[in-house]
Structures are given as C-alpha cells and as structure tokens.
Design a protein around this motif. Sequence first.
Motif, mmCIF file in Angstrom:
data_model
loop_
_atom_site.group_PDB
_atom_site.id
_atom_site.type_symbol
_atom_site.label_atom_id
_atom_site.label_comp_id
_atom_site.label_asym_id
_atom_site.label_seq_id
_atom_site.Cartn_x
_atom_site.Cartn_y
_atom_site.Cartn_z
ATOM 1 N N LYS A 53 49.237 25.761 65.011
ATOM 2 C CA LYS A 53 49.432 26.646 63.863
ATOM 3 C C LYS A 53 48.199 26.659 62.967
ATOM 4 N N ALA A 54 47.582 25.494 62.784
ATOM 5 C CA ALA A 54 46.375 25.398 61.962
ATOM 6 C C ALA A 54 45.216 26.163 62.589
ATOM 7 N N VAL A 55 45.032 26.014 63.887
ATOM 8 C CA VAL A 55 43.944 26.722 64.585
ATOM 9 C C VAL A 55 44.183 28.227 64.541
ATOM 10 N N GLU A 56 45.424 28.650 64.742
ATOM 11 C CA GLU A 56 45.748 30.083 64.681
ATOM 12 C C GLU A 56 45.465 30.644 63.289
ATOM 13 N N ASN A 57 45.806 29.876 62.264
ATOM 14 C CA ASN A 57 45.546 30.304 60.895
ATOM 15 C C ASN A 57 44.046 30.457 60.652
ATOM 16 N N LEU A 58 43.253 29.536 61.184
ATOM 17 C CA LEU A 58 41.797 29.630 61.038
ATOM 18 C C LEU A 58 41.246 30.851 61.766
ATOM 19 N N ARG A 59 41.787 31.140 62.937
ATOM 20 C CA ARG A 59 41.336 32.319 63.697
ATOM 21 C C ARG A 59 41.630 33.613 62.955
ATOM 22 N N GLN A 60 42.713 33.624 62.189
ATOM 23 C CA GLN A 60 43.088 34.823 61.444
ATOM 24 C C GLN A 60 42.438 34.889 60.065
ATOM 25 N N VAL A 104 52.262 15.476 56.980
ATOM 26 C CA VAL A 104 51.068 16.294 56.761
ATOM 27 C C VAL A 104 51.384 17.730 57.128
ATOM 28 N N CYS A 105 51.118 18.661 56.217
ATOM 29 C CA CYS A 105 51.362 20.077 56.512
ATOM 30 C C CYS A 105 50.194 20.640 57.324
ATOM 31 N N TRP A 106 50.416 21.766 57.966
ATOM 32 C CA TRP A 106 49.382 22.348 58.809
ATOM 33 C C TRP A 106 48.227 22.919 57.991
ATOM 34 N N HIS A 107 48.436 23.173 56.682
ATOM 35 C CA HIS A 107 47.340 23.628 55.819
ATOM 36 C C HIS A 107 46.274 22.530 55.709
ATOM 37 N N ARG A 108 46.743 21.283 55.552
ATOM 38 C CA ARG A 108 45.812 20.151 55.472
ATOM 39 C C ARG A 108 45.098 19.939 56.798
ATOM 40 N N ILE A 109 45.802 20.177 57.902
ATOM 41 C CA ILE A 109 45.176 20.050 59.215
ATOM 42 C C ILE A 109 44.085 21.108 59.381
ATOM 43 N N ALA A 110 44.364 22.328 58.914
ATOM 44 C CA ALA A 110 43.362 23.400 58.964
ATOM 45 C C ALA A 110 42.134 23.026 58.138
ATOM 46 N N ALA A 111 42.347 22.426 56.960
ATOM 47 C CA ALA A 111 41.232 21.980 56.131
ATOM 48 C C ALA A 111 40.428 20.890 56.849
ATOM 49 N N HIS A 112 41.136 20.004 57.548
ATOM 50 C CA HIS A 112 40.477 18.942 58.320
ATOM 51 C C HIS A 112 39.599 19.543 59.415
ATOM 52 N N ILE A 113 40.137 20.520 60.145
ATOM 53 C CA ILE A 113 39.380 21.175 61.204
ATOM 54 C C ILE A 113 38.154 21.879 60.625
ATOM 55 N N PHE A 114 38.353 22.572 59.508
ATOM 56 C CA PHE A 114 37.251 23.295 58.869
ATOM 57 C C PHE A 114 36.154 22.327 58.449
ATOM 58 N N ASP A 115 36.547 21.155 57.925
ATOM 59 C CA ASP A 115 35.566 20.145 57.524
ATOM 60 C C ASP A 115 34.843 19.561 58.723
ATOM 61 N N LEU A 116 35.569 19.343 59.833
ATOM 62 C CA LEU A 116 34.929 18.813 61.050
ATOM 63 C C LEU A 116 33.897 19.787 61.605
ATOM 64 N N ALA A 117 34.153 21.059 61.455
ATOM 65 C CA ALA A 117 33.246 22.076 61.988
ATOM 66 C C ALA A 117 31.999 22.236 61.121
ATOM 67 N N SER A 118 31.976 21.616 59.981
ATOM 68 C CA SER A 118 30.808 21.734 59.075
ATOM 69 C C SER A 118 29.658 20.896 59.546
#
Length: 118
Positions: A53-60, A104-118
């Motif tokens: 869900k987090a990855v899909e949210n980032l893609r959108q 942990v909500c998927w919003h926080r997971i999306a933030a984690h992924i976004f930070d890892l990609a930095s």
Amino acid sequence: MSTETPTEHRCVKCNRLLRNPSPDGLGPKCRRMIRRAGKAPELAGYKPHQLEKAVENLRQGGLIPLRKSSKNRVYLAVSSDGTSAYRTARAACTCPAGLKAVHVCWHRIAAHIFDLAS
C-alpha cells in the motif's frame, strides 16, 4: 497565435526539471530509487500488505515533502480514499491509526521508503 507559457514540471523528490510530466510527480531516476528502496532489507519487519500500500501510494504521488532537514523529514500523505491528508514522518503520523499508535501505519512506511531512496 497562442500566448500560453510552457509550464515547468519538477520532480517532487529532488526538484529536478522534468522533460515530460508524470502522473506521480517523480522523475525516472527517483522513481527507480523508490522502487529499489521498497525492496530494501530495512523494510523486512513491516507487514507485506502495508508495504504494498505504501509503495502504491508513492507511485501515485500520494506523499508530498513538506520539510526537508537532515533529521526530521515531514511529509503530507494523502489517504487511500483521497479525501484527507495527514502529516507524517518516520516516527509519527496524524492519521487515526497513527494516533492510536497500536501499529505502524502505511503512511509512516511510505515516509521510510522515501527517506531510504534519498
């Protein structure tokens, strides 16, 4: 004669100028980094359906950076139904699940992924 001025499209992650606008607001390099970061071993502790869900949210394009500092990165995360938005970071989220702090909500997971990609 047309008097339209060309609009600049920039990547929401790195702010680079994009040649072609993308629906998610990401450039090709940032999109590739997010895709790779979504499979990082640091994310192994999260539930698979939340990670998807987090990855899909980032893609959108559902995660918008609000403040970029070296310690705290704050994002605006759009809800899954698109009716509301929440402030989120790796440490906390203002969504109902994040406020309960049960998991942990998927919003926080999306933030984690976004930070890892930095």
